[in-house]
Design an enzyme around this catalytic site. Sequence first.
Site, PDB file in Angstrom:
ATOM      1  N   ASP A 171       2.018   1.793   9.973  1.00 14.76           N
ATOM      2  CA  ASP A 171       2.309   1.448   8.583  1.00 14.76           C
ATOM      3  C   ASP A 171       3.745   1.851   8.260  1.00 14.76           C
ATOM      4  O   ASP A 171       4.214   2.923   8.662  1.00 14.76           O
ATOM      5  CB  ASP A 171       1.320   2.151   7.644  1.00 14.76           C
ATOM      6  CG  ASP A 171       1.306   1.511   6.279  1.00 14.76           C
ATOM      7  OD1 ASP A 171       0.291   0.887   5.921  1.00 14.76           O
ATOM      8  OD2 ASP A 171       2.325   1.630   5.543  1.00 14.76           O
ATOM      9  N   ILE A 172       4.432   1.001   7.516  1.00 14.86           N
ATOM     10  CA  ILE A 172       5.839   1.248   7.175  1.00 14.86           C
ATOM     11  C   ILE A 172       5.985   2.427   6.199  1.00 14.86           C
ATOM     12  O   ILE A 172       7.058   3.026   6.115  1.00 14.86           O
ATOM     13  CB  ILE A 172       6.473  -0.040   6.594  1.00 14.86           C
ATOM     14  CG1 ILE A 172       7.979  -0.033   6.730  1.00 14.86           C
ATOM     15  CG2 ILE A 172       6.056  -0.275   5.148  1.00 14.86           C
ATOM     16  CD1 ILE A 172       8.628  -1.379   6.437  1.00 14.86           C
ATOM     17  N   ASN A 179      -8.842  -1.270   1.765  1.00 11.14           N
ATOM     18  CA  ASN A 179      -8.657  -1.529   0.345  1.00 11.14           C
ATOM     19  C   ASN A 179      -9.098  -2.962   0.071  1.00 11.14           C
ATOM     20  O   ASN A 179      -8.715  -3.888   0.797  1.00 11.14           O
ATOM     21  CB  ASN A 179      -7.190  -1.343  -0.041  1.00 11.14           C
ATOM     22  CG  ASN A 179      -6.740   0.098   0.100  1.00 11.14           C
ATOM     23  OD1 ASN A 179      -7.520   1.027  -0.107  1.00 11.14           O
ATOM     24  ND2 ASN A 179      -5.490   0.296   0.476  1.00 11.14           N
ATOM     25  N   GLY A 189      -6.092  -1.250  -4.751  1.00 14.17           N
ATOM     26  CA  GLY A 189      -4.884  -0.947  -3.996  1.00 14.17           C
ATOM     27  C   GLY A 189      -4.535  -1.951  -2.916  1.00 14.17           C
ATOM     28  O   GLY A 189      -3.564  -1.745  -2.192  1.00 14.17           O
ATOM     29  N   GLN A 190      -5.302  -3.026  -2.787  1.00 15.82           N
ATOM     30  CA  GLN A 190      -4.964  -4.020  -1.753  1.00 15.82           C
ATOM     31  C   GLN A 190      -3.737  -4.812  -2.177  1.00 15.82           C
ATOM     32  O   GLN A 190      -3.677  -5.319  -3.310  1.00 15.82           O
ATOM     33  CB  GLN A 190      -6.144  -4.964  -1.503  1.00 15.82           C
ATOM     34  CG  GLN A 190      -5.892  -5.901  -0.314  1.00 15.82           C
ATOM     35  CD  GLN A 190      -7.100  -6.769   0.040  1.00 15.82           C
ATOM     36  OE1 GLN A 190      -8.100  -6.773  -0.675  1.00 15.82           O
ATOM     37  NE2 GLN A 190      -6.994  -7.502   1.130  1.00 15.82           N
ATOM     38  N   HIS A 238      -7.149  -5.919   6.837  1.00 18.65           N
ATOM     39  CA  HIS A 238      -6.598  -4.904   7.746  1.00 18.65           C
ATOM     40  C   HIS A 238      -7.272  -3.580   7.475  1.00 18.65           C
ATOM     41  O   HIS A 238      -7.596  -3.256   6.329  1.00 18.65           O
ATOM     42  CB  HIS A 238      -5.082  -4.769   7.559  1.00 18.65           C
ATOM     43  CG  HIS A 238      -4.680  -4.555   6.128  1.00 18.65           C
ATOM     44  ND1 HIS A 238      -4.649  -5.588   5.208  1.00 18.65           N
ATOM     45  CD2 HIS A 238      -4.346  -3.440   5.453  1.00 18.65           C
ATOM     46  CE1 HIS A 238      -4.285  -5.112   4.032  1.00 18.65           C
ATOM     47  NE2 HIS A 238      -4.104  -3.806   4.142  1.00 18.65           N
ATOM     48  N   HIS A 254      -6.842   0.466   7.523  1.00 19.26           N
ATOM     49  CA  HIS A 254      -5.944   1.615   7.631  1.00 19.26           C
ATOM     50  C   HIS A 254      -6.646   2.656   8.488  1.00 19.26           C
ATOM     51  O   HIS A 254      -7.800   3.028   8.208  1.00 19.26           O
ATOM     52  CB  HIS A 254      -5.694   2.239   6.259  1.00 19.26           C
ATOM     53  CG  HIS A 254      -4.945   1.365   5.290  1.00 19.26           C
ATOM     54  ND1 HIS A 254      -3.601   1.540   5.017  1.00 19.26           N
ATOM     55  CD2 HIS A 254      -5.355   0.322   4.518  1.00 19.26           C
ATOM     56  CE1 HIS A 254      -3.212   0.643   4.113  1.00 19.26           C
ATOM     57  NE2 HIS A 254      -4.263  -0.105   3.790  1.00 19.26           N
TER      58      HIS A 254
HETATM   59  P1  5GP Z   1      -2.946  -2.608   1.407  1.00 24.04           P
HETATM   60  O1  5GP Z   1      -2.164  -2.042   0.236  1.00 24.04           O
HETATM   61  O2  5GP Z   1      -3.046  -4.113   1.309  1.00 24.04           O
HETATM   62  O3  5GP Z   1      -4.247  -1.946   1.650  1.00 24.04           O
HETATM   63  O4  5GP Z   1      -2.091  -2.260   2.696  1.00 24.04           O
HETATM   64  C1  5GP Z   1      -0.923  -2.911   3.036  1.00 24.04           C
HETATM   65  C2  5GP Z   1      -0.129  -1.940   3.886  1.00 24.04           C
HETATM   66  O5  5GP Z   1       0.853  -2.662   4.582  1.00 24.04           O
HETATM   67  C3  5GP Z   1       0.576  -0.853   3.073  1.00 24.04           C
HETATM   68  O6  5GP Z   1       0.125   0.432   3.474  1.00 24.04           O
HETATM   69  C4  5GP Z   1       2.051  -1.071   3.406  1.00 24.04           C
HETATM   70  O7  5GP Z   1       2.776   0.140   3.547  1.00 24.04           O
HETATM   71  C5  5GP Z   1       1.989  -1.860   4.697  1.00 24.04           C
HETATM   72  N1  5GP Z   1       3.113  -2.747   4.882  1.00 24.04           N
HETATM   73  C6  5GP Z   1       3.601  -3.658   3.990  1.00 24.04           C
HETATM   74  N2  5GP Z   1       4.644  -4.312   4.511  1.00 24.04           N
HETATM   75  C7  5GP Z   1       4.821  -3.837   5.768  1.00 24.04           C
HETATM   76  C8  5GP Z   1       5.763  -4.137   6.798  1.00 24.04           C
HETATM   77  O8  5GP Z   1       6.655  -4.995   6.681  1.00 24.04           O
HETATM   78  N3  5GP Z   1       5.650  -3.434   7.955  1.00 24.04           N
HETATM   79  C9  5GP Z   1       4.679  -2.489   8.152  1.00 24.04           C
HETATM   80  N4  5GP Z   1       4.659  -1.851   9.340  1.00 24.04           N
HETATM   81  N5  5GP Z   1       3.778  -2.173   7.197  1.00 24.04           N
HETATM   82  C10 5GP Z   1       3.845  -2.845   6.012  1.00 24.04           C
END
Ligand code: 5GP
Length: 116
Positions: free
Chosen positions: A33-34, A89, A95-96, A102, A104
Amino acid sequence: MSETSPSIFTKILTREIPAEILFENERVFAIRDIAPQAPLHLLVIPKTQDYANVTELALGSPELLAEIVATGHNLATLHSNGEYRLVFNTGTSAGQTVFHVHAHVLSGALEEHTLA
Ligand code: 5GP
């Protein structure tokens, strides 16, 4: 769906956007994760973006969901101590932010960190 524009994860998969890809097979891949919220914070992602969230995935392909869980376990064993939190999420208010399902995988010193 084919007419849907590529998600950010599909762009990572096709190397349009750089990311650290830790694992890849025919069906799933995993990246760091970034914005990590734990010492180990990975995302395990199906290559298909047909499923927006874990509910759709569980209904549409329980085998693929099981493979995501197994991949998370394997990577947490390889890169941490094998103990981990698995978070999906589901929905904006939960929080999605990316609607390509995906998992985490969070591992290591979780008591110091809040949920993804
Ligand atoms: P969500 O918020 O949908 O559950 O998770 C999306 C996740 O993707 C977040 O934790 C966010 O930090 C990660 N993310 C978003 N853009 C990028 C990216 O360009 N590269 C990487 N490695 N992670 C990303």
